[in-house]
Structures are given as structure tokens and as C-alpha cells.
Scaffold this motif. Structure first.
Motif, PDB file in Angstrom:
ATOM      1  N   TYR A   1       0.554  -1.273   0.146  1.00 19.44           N
ATOM      2  CA  TYR A   1       0.042   0.266   0.179  1.00 19.44           C
ATOM      3  C   TYR A   1       0.276   1.627  -0.216  1.00 19.44           C
ATOM      4  O   TYR A   1       2.230   1.176  -0.148  1.00 19.44           O
ATOM      5  CB  TYR A   1      -0.841   0.112   1.181  1.00 19.44           C
ATOM      6  N   VAL A   2       0.463   2.293  -0.377  1.00 16.95           N
ATOM      7  CA  VAL A   2       0.968   3.707  -0.616  1.00 16.95           C
ATOM      8  C   VAL A   2       1.059   3.927   1.819  1.00 16.95           C
ATOM      9  O   VAL A   2      -0.415   4.691   2.020  1.00 16.95           O
ATOM     10  CB  VAL A   2       0.675   4.354  -1.157  1.00 16.95           C
ATOM     11  N   PRO A   3       1.430   4.282   1.881  1.00 20.34           N
ATOM     12  CA  PRO A   3       1.715   4.586   3.430  1.00 20.34           C
ATOM     13  C   PRO A   3       1.387   6.586   3.478  1.00 20.34           C
ATOM     14  O   PRO A   3       1.816   7.462   2.658  1.00 20.34           O
ATOM     15  CB  PRO A   3       2.760   4.345   4.211  1.00 20.34           C
ATOM     16  N   GLU A   4       0.413   7.048   4.418  1.00 18.67           N
ATOM     17  CA  GLU A   4       0.777   8.017   4.899  1.00 18.67           C
ATOM     18  C   GLU A   4       1.942   9.017   5.154  1.00 18.67           C
ATOM     19  O   GLU A   4       3.072   8.440   5.849  1.00 18.67           O
ATOM     20  CB  GLU A   4      -0.303   9.108   5.790  1.00 18.67           C
TER      21      GLU A   4
ATOM     22  N   ILE B   1      12.167   2.310   3.356  1.00 13.98           N
ATOM     23  CA  ILE B   1      11.784   1.021   5.357  1.00 13.98           C
ATOM     24  C   ILE B   1      12.589   3.128   5.610  1.00 13.98           C
ATOM     25  O   ILE B   1      12.208   2.975   7.499  1.00 13.98           O
ATOM     26  CB  ILE B   1      13.487   0.507   5.440  1.00 13.98           C
ATOM     27  N   ASP B   2      12.658   3.897   5.622  1.00 14.30           N
ATOM     28  CA  ASP B   2      13.292   4.983   5.417  1.00 14.30           C
ATOM     29  C   ASP B   2      11.709   5.564   6.631  1.00 14.30           C
ATOM     30  O   ASP B   2      11.754   5.999   7.368  1.00 14.30           O
ATOM     31  CB  ASP B   2      13.215   6.044   4.710  1.00 14.30           C
ATOM     32  N   VAL B   3      10.475   5.137   6.046  1.00 13.52           N
ATOM     33  CA  VAL B   3       9.047   5.053   6.673  1.00 13.52           C
ATOM     34  C   VAL B   3       8.958   4.937   8.471  1.00 13.52           C
ATOM     35  O   VAL B   3       8.335   5.574   8.930  1.00 13.52           O
ATOM     36  CB  VAL B   3       8.214   4.383   5.824  1.00 13.52           C
ATOM     37  N   PHE B   4       9.535   3.612   7.896  1.00  9.25           N
ATOM     38  CA  PHE B   4       9.382   3.066   9.352  1.00  9.25           C
ATOM     39  C   PHE B   4      10.247   3.101  10.498  1.00  9.25           C
ATOM     40  O   PHE B   4      10.237   3.819  11.810  1.00  9.25           O
ATOM     41  CB  PHE B   4      10.169   1.387   9.273  1.00  9.25           C
ATOM     42  N   HIS B   5      11.538   3.718  10.017  1.00  9.92           N
ATOM     43  CA  HIS B   5      12.294   4.923  10.578  1.00  9.92           C
ATOM     44  C   HIS B   5      12.093   5.855  10.953  1.00  9.92           C
ATOM     45  O   HIS B   5      12.068   5.940  12.821  1.00  9.92           O
ATOM     46  CB  HIS B   5      14.130   4.511   9.986  1.00  9.92           C
ATOM     47  N   GLU B   6      11.375   6.838  10.484  1.00 14.20           N
ATOM     48  CA  GLU B   6      10.848   7.573  10.697  1.00 14.20           C
ATOM     49  C   GLU B   6       9.553   7.871  12.179  1.00 14.20           C
ATOM     50  O   GLU B   6       9.346   8.623  13.178  1.00 14.20           O
ATOM     51  CB  GLU B   6       9.873   8.050   9.802  1.00 14.20           C
ATOM     52  N   HIS B   7       9.360   7.071  12.222  1.00 16.48           N
ATOM     53  CA  HIS B   7       8.071   6.289  13.305  1.00 16.48           C
ATOM     54  C   HIS B   7       8.927   6.332  14.259  1.00 16.48           C
ATOM     55  O   HIS B   7       8.155   6.230  15.417  1.00 16.48           O
ATOM     56  CB  HIS B   7       6.858   4.911  12.291  1.00 16.48           C
ATOM     57  N   ALA B   8       9.655   5.241  14.460  1.00 14.22           N
ATOM     58  CA  ALA B   8      10.341   3.952  15.277  1.00 14.22           C
ATOM     59  C   ALA B   8      11.335   5.489  15.782  1.00 14.22           C
ATOM     60  O   ALA B   8      11.504   5.742  17.237  1.00 14.22           O
ATOM     61  CB  ALA B   8      11.363   3.212  14.964  1.00 14.22           C
ATOM     62  N   GLN B   9      11.246   6.454  15.369  1.00 10.89           N
ATOM     63  CA  GLN B   9      12.265   7.170  15.901  1.00 10.89           C
ATOM     64  C   GLN B   9      11.282   8.375  16.728  1.00 10.89           C
ATOM     65  O   GLN B   9      11.405   8.623  18.304  1.00 10.89           O
ATOM     66  CB  GLN B   9      13.325   8.569  15.231  1.00 10.89           C
ATOM     67  N   ARG B  10      10.596   7.935  16.393  1.00 12.08           N
ATOM     68  CA  ARG B  10       9.078   8.694  17.127  1.00 12.08           C
ATOM     69  C   ARG B  10       8.374   7.947  18.206  1.00 12.08           C
ATOM     70  O   ARG B  10       7.251   9.029  19.330  1.00 12.08           O
ATOM     71  CB  ARG B  10       8.211   9.644  16.503  1.00 12.08           C
TER      72      ARG B  10
ATOM     73  N   THR C   1       1.463   2.391   9.907  1.00 13.86           N
ATOM     74  CA  THR C   1       1.631   2.221   8.867  1.00 13.86           C
ATOM     75  C   THR C   1       0.198   1.172   8.100  1.00 13.86           C
ATOM     76  O   THR C   1      -1.247   1.499   8.261  1.00 13.86           O
ATOM     77  CB  THR C   1       2.881   1.533   8.424  1.00 13.86           C
ATOM     78  N   TYR C   2       0.557   0.090   8.649  1.00 11.39           N
ATOM     79  CA  TYR C   2      -0.214  -1.144   8.561  1.00 11.39           C
ATOM     80  C   TYR C   2      -1.741  -0.813   9.138  1.00 11.39           C
ATOM     81  O   TYR C   2      -2.354  -1.160   7.955  1.00 11.39           O
ATOM     82  CB  TYR C   2       0.108  -2.486   9.027  1.00 11.39           C
ATOM     83  N   LEU C   3      -2.585  -0.390   9.901  1.00 11.78           N
ATOM     84  CA  LEU C   3      -3.826   0.088  10.564  1.00 11.78           C
ATOM     85  C   LEU C   3      -3.981   1.187   9.758  1.00 11.78           C
ATOM     86  O   LEU C   3      -5.061   0.267   9.340  1.00 11.78           O
ATOM     87  CB  LEU C   3      -3.194   0.325  12.055  1.00 11.78           C
TER      88      LEU C   3
END
Length: 647
Positions: free
Chosen positions: A189-192, A463-472, A489-491
Motif C-alpha cells: 500500500y502507499v503509506p500516509e 524502510i525510511d518510513v519505518f525509521h521515521e515512526h520508530a524515532q517518534r 502504517t499497516y493499520l
């Protein structure tokens, strides 16, 4: 549940093209077939398609305040509106309807941008304040309801509940964003907040966007985030009692309706819990809906029937052939963007069934993320224990080498498929989890994409999307970290997107008690061992529901809403897949390495490898290009606009 659209002039008060607004609105007729509403004023046009649920007589939109200086179009439900009305009346506001929509305009007048912090529910709305010359847009905390927007080069802003509404406007440029293609092939999917096009964005969950005429546009503002603290040292027994009360309240709030109401009942823990608590609080039999499959490997109806029998629900079952693949083009048109969750097929069918009997259906969506239920959570924690035994500097060379030389064995039982495990142990936690949830993994995307496409990415990686959320995320707890990533992301990008489009295609409102934000916030305060204990996911929820549900429902292996892709692609869809991947729109994009596409098709057909998920992802991307008629124009990542744009 409804559809909203709008056109707004950021630079002045140009007349809004009524026909353009009408086209945008009618593109979403399925979201609200009961009534249509338009509002046009100098420099602003708002449209609404209504699915009547509450205040059937006087809840029409666009809806105004007393002096008509504030007007709103809104999609969703604010469940605590009954509590907010007397509070706002005490401040001097006069109500002319019994709808939750009117709460929004008066709450804006009373509390400004902070009004969203008072709302409990699912919502996406746009509000125009003539006196303040302000357009205010907001989306609910967990992203249940969608909202898309775009700024055109001439200063006009477009917004709507679905991307298709923006796509009807001739000013919207349909240039594909290479970052979104990379994201899509990684996670399906295309993440927000991106969309597949460089010219349009999604308003992210828990965000607002405030635009003032004549001023530069700020970045969207985050008004809510969940914090996984794990500091609540409540006992297991106390937690069970409190969880039950919170679940009952959440379900009760979502049973308010002036039209027929029911529930999805899959036979899994989450939907069964919702139905049980509905039945215990309902004056009459609950209407429950299930989809059965002709293949026993995918059929859960016997477990749904156990719950239906126990609570004497009015139970409806439709049986679907597992070869129900005729929906591919329908789904491509419905989702507007490439979307690769094949469970969209049975979800579409169960919504179709439910709409024959009810207008509102409660679901169990969000339970896995909230309570810690995914199988991949258990696998990740097991890997984390192994990763913690060795520092990354030792793990990377050792397990990286083993991961490269160990043969891939998709055909083999999981316990001898060590290649993926070695690869996971060579990564840090976020990279390992990203690899687990990826459909087309990093090494495969490297082979799938052409060198030209990879240059367009400019070094960007999904993976940059996941890193961004993980940092927050603000947590080092392994389970909490991946729960947080999934909530962001997934939800939102997969589950909520799937259910919103599938349900609204049939003018069906869905409500999600397990995504009640006070419940999500409270669960985030609990330690992880109340969620995943002794290898049992959703431990607290299951213990809480033991007096209410059969053990067979609570403790059987999770099945999921799956379809037999591997068999389809070697059988009835064999030629269609070959044509789509090798002779269809994919080859005209220049994105994909044809030699690798040929390898995938040949290896899967022969049984040497199982490429069913990557091939489905490609098939749905090809359908997106073909059904939407999208030209394969592609921007470079460097040329794609930033999320903050100037008015």
C-alpha cells in the motif's frame, strides 16, 4: 458515513466551477446515496454525499452555525456528541439539529483548532470560517476515515474522501511518485501521508491542516499520538475487569443508530468479542454476517456459528467460491491507488452481504494492533531475544554471511527455512521487522526495478518510513515498538483503507470498537507481558473474554481472511497473470526488469518457487495502471514536492 469534497481558493475569491465540484461529488456517490448537498460562495465550494445514520430528518450537509459564517462537510461519527451538546449550549450556542455534525461547527467556535481534541470517534471533515478566512481540515486519531488533498499550481486547493474525487479535476497532474512505488512494492500500500501521485497527499491520522487565505500553508499539525509507557502496574485480574468495562462502553457507544445495525462475525477472537458484548447490551437479537469459503483451509464459519448460536444472533452466511477472482478490476477502480492486500476480496463480499440486512456494521478491526495479536509479533520477539545475545557488530557479518549462502526454501516447512531467520538476525530491530512485513523484500526489489527507476528514487528506501515512526515511538520495548509502527502504517494504510473502501462501495457504515482511542491509550500503558504471554498473543483480551466465548474460538490458531493465490496463479489465473506481467501496462512504464518478471512467472508456474505475493502485487499495480488509464509519467524523488507547500 458519507463522502466529502471541496475546492478552495487560497489567493482570493474566484468563482468556483460548479460543474467541477459536482463531478468531484458524484464520483463518490457510493459513499452517500441518500442525499446530496453543495455550498458555493466566493472562493469556496463544498460538496457532500450523505449516508443517513443519525438525525435522519435534519442532519443534512453542508451544515452551518447560527449566522452561517461557519460551514462544515463531515464524514464519520462523533460518539460523545451527546455529552458535548449541553457543554456547548452552556456557552451560549444554539442547536437546530440532533446531529453530531452540528457539534463540530459550535466546537470550532468555542475551542478553535483544539476542538478535535474533544471528539471521540472516527471522522474526517473540512470547515470553512468566513470571518476568519480559514479552511480547517481534520482526521481522526487512528485514521479510520480518509481525507485526501492537493494544491494546484493556480492556488486552488482540492480535497475529498477518496482520491478519485480529486482525479476528476482537470488541474490535478497525475505524475507517479517513485517513492510511492517503492513503498507499495515493499508493503502493499502507499503509506500516509503520500499518495501514488506527486500532486496529492493524504492528511495523516491525528493531524489537522489549517489554511488561511493569503498566507503560506503550514505543515499539517499532529494533535494526537499514542505513548507506549508500560508503566501501569495493575494486576492481571484488575486489568481484566477494567478492560471488560472499557470494551462494553466502546461497543455501547457504537450501537447508537437510527437505522438497522449489526456486526461482522468472522469466527476470530476480535469480531466474536464485539458480537458477544453487543448481544449482552442489546434489547433484541444482533444481526451478524459471515463469509464462508468452499475450501476448508480458508473457512471459519463453524466458529462464527458457535458464537451466533451462543448469543442467538440473527446470523447470515454467504458462501464464496475460493476462485472469486473476478473482482480484481473492481478493486483497482475502488482503491484509486495500487493496493495489494488480497483479503480485500472477501472483505468486499462480506460488506456486500451485510448491506442486504443492515446499514451499520461493527467490526473487530484494530484488535491485533491494540492487543498484540499478530503471529509476526511472537516471531519478532523470539528473534529479538537472539539479537540481544550478540552486539550488532558481530551479528551483521556472521548472520549476514549465513543469510547469503543458505539456500532459499519457500517450499519447505518453516523450521528449515533458516535463510530468512539468518537475514533477520543480521539486522537491527526496525530493519528486521520491516523485512518481516515486506511483500517484495529489499533484495528482490533490487532485481525487480530497472536501473533507471532506481536512479529516480535518489537513494530513497521504503524502510525510511519505518525509521521515521520508530524515532517518534518513544519506547525501547520490542513489542511496543512494532505495535506503534503498525498503528502508524499497516493499520491505517492497509486495514482501515481496505474496510473503508469495501464498506463504502456498498453504502455500509463500519464502526471499530477496538480502535476507541481511550482504549488504545489505556492498553499502551500496560506492560507487554499482559498482551503476549507464554507465546499466546492477545493474552489479556482472551482471558477477559473467557466467560463470554468458547475456548475453541479464543485459543484456536489464527486463520485470517486469505485467498489461495499460489493455486490461482498456477491454475485459473495462469494466463491472465502471464499476460499482465509480461505483455501489459507494466512493460510500458519502464519501472520493471522484464527478465526478472519472466523468471518470476516461469519459476512460479513450474513450482520451483512461490512468487504468489510479489506476483499479486504486480498484478494489482498493472490493474491500477490499466483501469485508471494512468500514464506512466514519473517524477524523480528529488523533484517530488515536499509535504509542506506554499499557498
Amino acid at each position: 458515513m458519507c463522502g466529502i469534497v471541496g475546492i478552495w481558493d487560497s489567493r482570493g475569491t474566484r468563482a468556483i466551477d460548479r460543474q467541477a465540484l459536482l463531478r468531484m461529488n458524484e464520483s463518490q456517490h457510493h459513499r452517500g446515496p441518500d442525499e446530496t448537498g453543495l455550498h458555493l460562495a466566493p472562493g469556496v465550494g463544498l460538496g457532500h454525499k450523505r449516508l443517513s445514520i443519525i438525525d435522519l430528518a435534519t442532519g443534512q450537509q453542508p451544515l452551518f452555525n447560527e449566522d452561517r459564517s461557519v460551514v462544515v462537510v463531515y464524514n464519520g461519527e462523533i460518539y460523545n456528541y451527546g455529552e458535548l451538546i449541553p457543554e456547548l449550549q452552556a456557552l451560549g450556542h444554539v442547536f437546530h439539529t440532533r446531529s453530531d455534525t452540528e457539534v463540530i461547527v459550535h466546537a470550532w467556535e468555542a475551542w478553535g483548532e483544539a476542538c478535535v481534541e474533544r471528539f471521540r470517534g472516527m471522522f474526517a471533515f473540512a470547515l470553512w470560517d468566513e470571518n476568519r478566512q480559514t479552511l480547517f481540515m481534520a482526521r481522526d486519531r487512528l485514521g479510520v476515515k480518509p481525507l485526501f488533498y492537493a494544491q494546484l499550481p493556480d492556488g486552488l486547493w482540492l480535497f475529498g474522501s477518496e482520491l478519485k474525487s480529486l482525479m476528476t479535476h482537470p488541474g490535478l497532474k497525475r505524475e507517479i511518485d517513485p517513492r510511492s512505488v517503492e513503498d507499495y512494492f515493499a508493503v502493499g500500500y502507499v503509506p500516509e501521508p503520500r499518495t501514488i501521485f506527486t500532486s496529492a497527499m493524504k492528511l495523516a491520522p491525528g493531524h489537522t491542516l489549517t489554511l488561511r487565505r493569503g498566507q503560506s500553508a503550514p505543515a499539517p499539525r499532529r494533535y494526537w499520538d499514542v505513548r507506549f509507557t508500560g508503566t501501569n502496574r495493575i494486576s492481571a485480574e484488575e486489568a481484566q475487569r477494567e478492560l471488560l468495562e472499557r470494551l462494553k462502553e466502546s461497543v455501547r457507544l457504537r450501537m447508537i443508530s437510527e437505522v438497522p445495525l449489526g456486526a461482522f462475525l468472522s469466527g476470530g477472537v476480535d469480531s466474536s468479542a464485539v458480537v458477544a458484548l453487543m448481544a449482552e447490551q442489546s434489547k433484541g437479537p444482533v444481526k451478524s454476517c459471515s463469509i464462508g469459503f468452499d475450501d476448508p483451509a480458508f473457512n471459519e464459519t463453524e466458529f462464527a456459528q458457535q458464537v451466533a448460536d451462543r448469543y442467538r444472533t440473527e446470523h447470515f452466511v454467504d458462501r464464496v467460491e475460493t476462485d472469486d477472482f473476478d473482482l480484481i478490476d473492481t478493486l483497482a477502480a475502488l482503491y484509486d491507488e495500487p493496493y495489494a492486500d488480497s483479503s480485500a476480496i472477501p472483505t468486499y463480499r462480506v460488506c456486500q452481504l451485510a448491506r442486504k440486512h443492515v446499514t451499520v456494521a461493527l467490526s473487530g478491526d484494530g484488535g491485533d494492533e491494540t492487543f498484540g495479536g499478530y503471529r509476526r509479533y511472537r516471531m519478532h520477539l523470539a528473534e529479538e531475544r537472539m539479537r540481544s545475545a550478540l552486539p550488532l557488530g558481530l551479528r551483521q557479518p556472521l548472520f549476514g554471511l549465513l543469510g547469503r549462502v543458505y539456500p532459499k526454501a519457500d517450499w519447505a516447512p518453516r523450521f528449515v527455512r533458516a535463510k530468512s531467520t539468518f537475514q533477520a538476525l543480521a539486522r537491527d530491530s526496525v530493519e528486521a521487522y520491516f523485512n518481516t512485513v515486506s511483500i517484495v523484500r529489499d533484495d528482490m526489489r533490487g532485481l525487480l526495478f530497472t536501473p533507471e527507476f532506481r536512479r529516480k528514487l535518489g537513494g530513497y528506501r521504503a524502510i525510511d518510513v519505518f525509521h521515521e515512526h520508530a524515532q517518534r515511538a518513544g519506547t525501547d520495548d520490542p513489542l511496543s515498538l512494532i505495535q506503534y509502527i503498525d498503528l502508524q502504517t499497516y493499520l491505517v494504510g492497509d486495514i482501515n483503507t481496505k474496510v473503508d473502501r469495501a464498506s463504502m462501495a456498498h453504502a455500509l457504515e463500519t464502526r471499530e470498537p477496538l480502535m476507541d482511542h481511550p482504549l488504545v491509550e489505556w492498553m499502551a500503558t500496560l506492560p507487554s507481558d499482559l498482551k503476549l504471554r507464554g507465546g499466546e498473543g492477545k493474552w489479556l483480551l482472551k482471558k477477559t473474554m473467557e466467560p463470554h466465548l468458547p475456548n475453541d474460538v479464543l485459543y484456536r490458531p489464527k486463520m485470517g481472511f486469505a485467498v489461495p493465490l499460489s493455486r490461482w496463479f498456477r491454475g485459473p489465473l495462469r494466463q491472465r497473470v502471464r499476460n499482465a506481467l509480461l505483455d501489459g501496462e507494466l512493460n510500458r512504464t519502464g519501472f520493471f526488469n522484464r527478465a526478472y518478471l519472466e523468471h518470476m512467472v516461469d519459476a512460479h508456474e513450474s513450482g520451483r518457487r512461490d512468487y504468489s505475493w510479489p506476483m499479486w502485487t504486480l498484478l494489482m499495480f498493472e490493474a491500477f495502471l490499466r483501469v485508471g488509464g494512468h500514464a506512466p509519467a514519473m517524477a524523480s524523488a528529488a523533484a517530488a514536492p515536499a509535504e509542506t507547500v506554499a499557498a
